[in-house]
Design a protein around this motif. Sequence first.
Motif, PDB file in Angstrom:
ATOM      1  N   ASN A  43      -5.285   7.743  -6.114  1.00 24.12           N
ATOM      2  CA  ASN A  43      -4.180   9.023  -5.964  1.00 24.12           C
ATOM      3  C   ASN A  43      -5.299  10.143  -5.198  1.00 24.12           C
ATOM      4  OD1 ASN A  43      -6.510   9.549  -7.389  1.00 24.12           O
ATOM      5  ND2 ASN A  43      -5.723  10.704  -9.807  1.00 24.12           N
ATOM      6  N   GLU A  44      -5.886   9.460  -4.473  1.00 23.41           N
ATOM      7  CA  GLU A  44      -6.706  10.713  -3.148  1.00 23.41           C
ATOM      8  C   GLU A  44      -5.677  10.364  -2.286  1.00 23.41           C
ATOM      9  OE1 GLU A  44     -11.286  10.092  -3.529  1.00 23.41           O
ATOM     10  OE2 GLU A  44     -10.623  10.175  -5.894  1.00 23.41           O
ATOM     11  N   GLY A  45      -5.141   9.390  -1.914  1.00 27.48           N
ATOM     12  CA  GLY A  45      -4.130   9.615  -0.745  1.00 27.48           C
ATOM     13  C   GLY A  45      -3.733   8.264  -0.757  1.00 27.48           C
ATOM     14  N   SER A  46      -2.752   8.066   0.051  1.00 26.48           N
ATOM     15  CA  SER A  46      -2.025   7.130   0.869  1.00 26.48           C
ATOM     16  C   SER A  46      -2.416   5.833   0.831  1.00 26.48           C
ATOM     17  CB  SER A  46      -0.299   7.802   1.450  1.00 26.48           C
ATOM     18  OG  SER A  46      -1.069   8.156   2.376  1.00 26.48           O
ATOM     19  N   LYS A  47      -3.182   5.804   1.543  1.00 30.60           N
ATOM     20  CA  LYS A  47      -3.959   5.185   2.667  1.00 30.60           C
ATOM     21  C   LYS A  47      -4.954   4.655   1.007  1.00 30.60           C
ATOM     22  CE  LYS A  47      -7.085   2.635   4.819  1.00 30.60           C
ATOM     23  NZ  LYS A  47      -5.679   1.161   6.021  1.00 30.60           N
TER      24      LYS A  47
ATOM     25  N   CYS B 263     -11.132  -1.096 -11.883  1.00 25.10           N
ATOM     26  CA  CYS B 263     -10.713   0.625 -12.358  1.00 25.10           C
ATOM     27  C   CYS B 263     -11.245   1.466 -11.430  1.00 25.10           C
ATOM     28  CB  CYS B 263     -11.728   0.059 -13.535  1.00 25.10           C
ATOM     29  SG  CYS B 263     -11.426  -0.158 -15.106  1.00 25.10           S
ATOM     30  N   VAL B 264     -12.274   0.832 -10.571  1.00 27.71           N
ATOM     31  CA  VAL B 264     -12.800   1.943  -9.576  1.00 27.71           C
ATOM     32  C   VAL B 264     -11.623   2.632  -8.027  1.00 27.71           C
ATOM     33  CG1 VAL B 264     -14.523   1.870  -7.058  1.00 27.71           C
ATOM     34  CG2 VAL B 264     -14.789   1.433  -9.395  1.00 27.71           C
ATOM     35  N   LEU B 265     -10.848   0.853  -7.769  1.00 30.91           N
ATOM     36  CA  LEU B 265      -9.675   1.086  -7.538  1.00 30.91           C
ATOM     37  C   LEU B 265      -8.315   1.873  -7.692  1.00 30.91           C
ATOM     38  CD1 LEU B 265      -9.273  -2.426  -5.538  1.00 30.91           C
ATOM     39  CD2 LEU B 265     -10.770  -0.491  -3.943  1.00 30.91           C
ATOM     40  N   LYS B 266      -7.791   1.945  -8.965  1.00 27.98           N
ATOM     41  CA  LYS B 266      -7.096   2.968  -9.016  1.00 27.98           C
ATOM     42  C   LYS B 266      -7.692   4.382  -9.695  1.00 27.98           C
ATOM     43  CE  LYS B 266      -4.106   2.531 -13.157  1.00 27.98           C
ATOM     44  NZ  LYS B 266      -3.788   2.098 -14.248  1.00 27.98           N
ATOM     45  N   SER B 267      -8.676   4.653  -9.676  1.00 27.42           N
ATOM     46  CA  SER B 267      -9.235   5.835  -9.720  1.00 27.42           C
ATOM     47  C   SER B 267      -9.300   6.118  -8.480  1.00 27.42           C
ATOM     48  CB  SER B 267     -10.675   6.025 -10.400  1.00 27.42           C
ATOM     49  OG  SER B 267     -11.284   5.777  -9.701  1.00 27.42           O
ATOM     50  N   THR B 268      -9.287   5.764  -7.560  1.00 27.11           N
ATOM     51  CA  THR B 268      -9.115   6.516  -5.799  1.00 27.11           C
ATOM     52  C   THR B 268      -7.527   6.508  -5.840  1.00 27.11           C
ATOM     53  OG1 THR B 268      -9.799   4.298  -4.770  1.00 27.11           O
ATOM     54  CG2 THR B 268     -11.578   5.746  -5.212  1.00 27.11           C
TER      55      THR B 268
ATOM     56  N   PHE C  87      -4.177   4.699  -2.043  1.00 22.73           N
ATOM     57  CA  PHE C  87      -2.714   4.032  -3.031  1.00 22.73           C
ATOM     58  C   PHE C  87      -2.391   2.550  -2.554  1.00 22.73           C
ATOM     59  CE2 PHE C  87       1.288   3.020  -4.333  1.00 22.73           C
ATOM     60  CZ  PHE C  87       1.934   3.133  -5.464  1.00 22.73           C
ATOM     61  N   ASP C  88      -2.685   2.314  -0.888  1.00 23.55           N
ATOM     62  CA  ASP C  88      -1.736   1.057  -0.286  1.00 23.55           C
ATOM     63  C   ASP C  88      -2.428   0.255  -0.813  1.00 23.55           C
ATOM     64  OD1 ASP C  88      -0.041   2.315   0.042  1.00 23.55           O
ATOM     65  OD2 ASP C  88      -0.166   3.106   2.136  1.00 23.55           O
ATOM     66  N   VAL C  89      -4.509   0.406  -0.293  1.00 24.79           N
ATOM     67  CA  VAL C  89      -5.412  -0.258  -0.637  1.00 24.79           C
ATOM     68  C   VAL C  89      -5.133  -0.846  -2.308  1.00 24.79           C
ATOM     69  CG1 VAL C  89      -7.357  -0.618  -1.025  1.00 24.79           C
ATOM     70  CG2 VAL C  89      -6.563   0.580   0.989  1.00 24.79           C
ATOM     71  N   TYR C  90      -4.951  -0.085  -3.167  1.00 29.84           N
ATOM     72  CA  TYR C  90      -4.704  -0.624  -4.397  1.00 29.84           C
ATOM     73  C   TYR C  90      -3.426  -1.608  -4.664  1.00 29.84           C
ATOM     74  CZ  TYR C  90      -4.342  -0.610  -9.643  1.00 29.84           C
ATOM     75  OH  TYR C  90      -4.353  -0.576 -10.966  1.00 29.84           O
ATOM     76  N   LYS C  91      -2.095  -0.892  -4.119  1.00 32.96           N
ATOM     77  CA  LYS C  91      -1.311  -1.954  -4.172  1.00 32.96           C
ATOM     78  C   LYS C  91      -1.834  -3.465  -3.933  1.00 32.96           C
ATOM     79  CE  LYS C  91       3.038  -0.907  -2.591  1.00 32.96           C
ATOM     80  NZ  LYS C  91       4.241  -0.707  -2.378  1.00 32.96           N
ATOM     81  N   SER C  92      -2.097  -3.443  -2.077  1.00 30.44           N
ATOM     82  CA  SER C  92      -2.589  -4.790  -1.552  1.00 30.44           C
ATOM     83  C   SER C  92      -2.979  -5.891  -2.268  1.00 30.44           C
ATOM     84  CB  SER C  92      -2.597  -4.334  -0.178  1.00 30.44           C
ATOM     85  OG  SER C  92      -1.573  -3.188   0.228  1.00 30.44           O
ATOM     86  N   TRP C  93      -4.118  -4.958  -2.897  1.00 26.56           N
ATOM     87  CA  TRP C  93      -5.372  -5.976  -4.293  1.00 26.56           C
ATOM     88  C   TRP C  93      -3.844  -5.889  -4.882  1.00 26.56           C
ATOM     89  CZ3 TRP C  93      -8.018  -5.319  -8.872  1.00 26.56           C
ATOM     90  CH2 TRP C  93      -8.472  -5.560  -8.857  1.00 26.56           C
ATOM     91  N   ILE C  94      -3.862  -5.269  -5.865  1.00 24.09           N
ATOM     92  CA  ILE C  94      -2.484  -5.979  -6.840  1.00 24.09           C
ATOM     93  C   ILE C  94      -2.384  -7.392  -6.369  1.00 24.09           C
ATOM     94  CG2 ILE C  94      -1.302  -5.288  -8.448  1.00 24.09           C
ATOM     95  CD1 ILE C  94      -3.843  -4.002  -9.434  1.00 24.09           C
ATOM     96  N   GLN C  95      -1.865  -6.646  -5.581  1.00 19.48           N
ATOM     97  CA  GLN C  95      -0.594  -8.082  -4.718  1.00 19.48           C
ATOM     98  C   GLN C  95      -1.126  -9.468  -4.611  1.00 19.48           C
ATOM     99  OE1 GLN C  95       1.598  -5.837  -1.819  1.00 19.48           O
ATOM    100  NE2 GLN C  95       3.216  -5.075  -3.457  1.00 19.48           N
TER     101      GLN C  95
END
Length: 97
Positions: free
Chosen positions: A75-79, A68-73, A81-89
């Motif tokens: 949309n605040e920038g590509s970095k 939830c924390v990662l997802k909420s952040t 978003f990339d962290v969230y995407k990498s975390w999910i992977q």
Amino acid sequence: MSCVPSGALIFLIRAYEVVSELLIERNQIKQLLEANIEVESINTKLIEHITKNTIGLNSEMKLAVAQCVLKSTANEGSKHFDVYKSWIQAIRGGKIR
């Protein structure tokens, strides 16, 4: 007749409350996400932050709060978003539990 929330609903309500509290410390979380470290280290530090600021959460709930924390952040920038995407992977790949 009273309406008693299901276990899943109670879980979501508690996760929302925890995330709301953690987002107050948004600057610390942003600094963590903007650091050039591996996603596993980000997860470890985020879980440590969640553990320090909450009581009684099991590991599954901590992961849910972290998401939830990662997802909420995200949309605040590509970095972010990339962290969230990498975390999910990493979660899906079993690197993070």
